[in-house]
Design an enzyme around this catalytic site. Structure first.
Site, PDB file in Angstrom:
ATOM      1  N   SER A 135      -3.103  27.425  97.110  1.00  0.00           N
ATOM      2  CA  SER A 135      -4.268  27.711  96.270  1.00  0.00           C
ATOM      3  C   SER A 135      -4.603  26.493  95.424  1.00  0.00           C
ATOM      4  O   SER A 135      -3.726  25.664  95.121  1.00  0.00           O
ATOM      5  CB  SER A 135      -3.963  28.890  95.349  1.00  0.00           C
ATOM      6  N   TYR A 148       0.501  33.572  89.481  1.00  0.00           N
ATOM      7  CA  TYR A 148      -0.015  33.158  90.791  1.00  0.00           C
ATOM      8  C   TYR A 148       0.100  31.648  90.976  1.00  0.00           C
ATOM      9  O   TYR A 148       0.579  31.169  92.015  1.00  0.00           O
ATOM     10  CB  TYR A 148      -1.475  33.601  90.911  1.00  0.00           C
ATOM     11  N   LYS A 152       2.381  29.579  93.836  1.00  0.00           N
ATOM     12  CA  LYS A 152       1.790  28.673  94.818  1.00  0.00           C
ATOM     13  C   LYS A 152       2.311  27.247  94.649  1.00  0.00           C
ATOM     14  O   LYS A 152       2.409  26.496  95.629  1.00  0.00           O
ATOM     15  CB  LYS A 152       0.269  28.721  94.715  1.00  0.00           C
TER      16      LYS A 152
END
Length: 243
Positions: A135, A148, A152
Site C-alpha cells: 500500500s 494498516y 504493510k
C-alpha cells in the site's frame, strides 16, 4: 506487449475481493492457470464461475491450513492480495487487539503463504514470481492508519528479504503500492469531503485508482516481461508519494 503465462499455475489470495478478483480475471486472460484463494468457498464461487479458475480455502492466520492447502499445488507464481483494513485510528487511540489482527492477516499471512509456496517453487526447480500487494500507506505516513500502514511496512520487508533469499532459485519477489480504490469499504472514510478532498489535491493525477489499474502492474511484475526486476516496490498512486 502481450503477456502469456503459457498455463503456469498462479495462486492469488484475497481472490474474493475487488482487487483480487480483477487480478484473477487479468491472469486468466493472460493464459495463467489460476488458483483463487479465500477464507470461505462461498466467497469464491462468483469468480470461479466467471473465469473457470480453481479455488482453495484457507484462513491467512492459520499456518496449518495454509500448509495443507498449498502442499498439493505445483505453483509457479503467487500474488499475496489477501488483507484486512483494520481500524481508522491514531497511535493514541488504537485498539491493540485490532492491531494484532491486522498484523496477523496482512504481514504474518503474507509470510506464511510465501513460506510454503516458495518451498513448492524451489522443489519444482522452474523459478517463478511472487507479487505482494502492499500500500502507499507503507511508503508515507497516512493519518489514522497506524495498524494498516505498519502491517504493510512489514510486508515490504518480507518482500525485500524474500527477494534476497529466493533469487538463487530464480524466484523474483516484488510489491505494488496502490493508492485508494474507491470501493464500498473505502467510501465510508475516503469519501468524506474533508478527508478525500485534501488527499486528491496532493495527488498529481488527482483521482482514485481503479481495480484494473492495480491489477495490470501486478500481472506485469509477475510475468517474464519483468524478468530482471526483483525486490522492487512499485507505487500505483497517481504520483502521490513523489511529493
Amino acid at each position: 506487449m502481450k503477456i502469456d503465462f503459457e498455463g503456469k499455475t498462479v495462486l492469488v489470495t484475497g481472490a474474493a475481493g475487488g482487487i483480487g478478483g480483477e487480478i484473477v480475471r487479468q491472469l486468466v486472460a493472460a493464459n495463467a492457470s489460476v488458483v483463487a484463494a479465500g477464507r470461505e468457498r462461498a466467497g469464491l464461487d462468483a469468480i470461479v464461475a466467471e473465469t473457470g479458475c480453481r479455488a482453495v480455502e484457507f484462513d491467512l492466520t492459520s499456518e496449518e491450513e495454509i500448509a495443507e492447502a498449498i502442499a498439493d499445488l505445483d505453483l509457479w507464481g503467487v500474488v499475496n492480495c489477501g488483507g484486512f483494513g483494520g481500524e481508522i485510528a491514531t497511535p493514541m487511540e488504537t485498539n491493540i487487539d485490532v492491531f494484532d489482527k491486522v498484523m496477523a492477516i496482512n504481514a504474518r499471512g503474507t509470510l506464511l503463504v510465501t513460506k510454503y509456496a516458495s518451498r513448492t517453487m524451489i522443489r519444482l526447480g522452474q523459478g517463478g514470481s511472487i507479487v505482494n500487494v502492499s500500500s502507499q500507506a507503507s511508503l508515507v505516513a497516512l493519518a489514522n492508519h497506524i495498524s494498516y500502514g505498519s502491517s504493510k511496512a512489514a510486508v515490504d520487508n518480507i518482500t525485500r528479504v524474500s527477494a534476497l533469499e529466493l533469487g538463487q532459485y530464480n524466484i523474483r519477489v516484488n510489491s505494488v503500492h496502490p493508492t485508494v480504490v474507491m470501493t464500498e469499504m473505502s467510501e465510508f472514510y475516503w469519501g468524506r469531503p474533508e478527508i478525500g478532498g485534501p488527499f486528491l489535491e496532493q495527488m498529481p493525477l488527482g483521482r482514485w485508482a481503479t481495480q484494473a489499474e492495480v491489477a495490470a502492474p501486478v500481472v506485469f511484475l509477475l510475468s517474464d516481461a519483468a524478468s530482471m526486476i526483483s525486490g522492487a516496490h512499485l507505487p500505483i498512486d497517481g504520483g502521490y508519494t513523489c511529493r
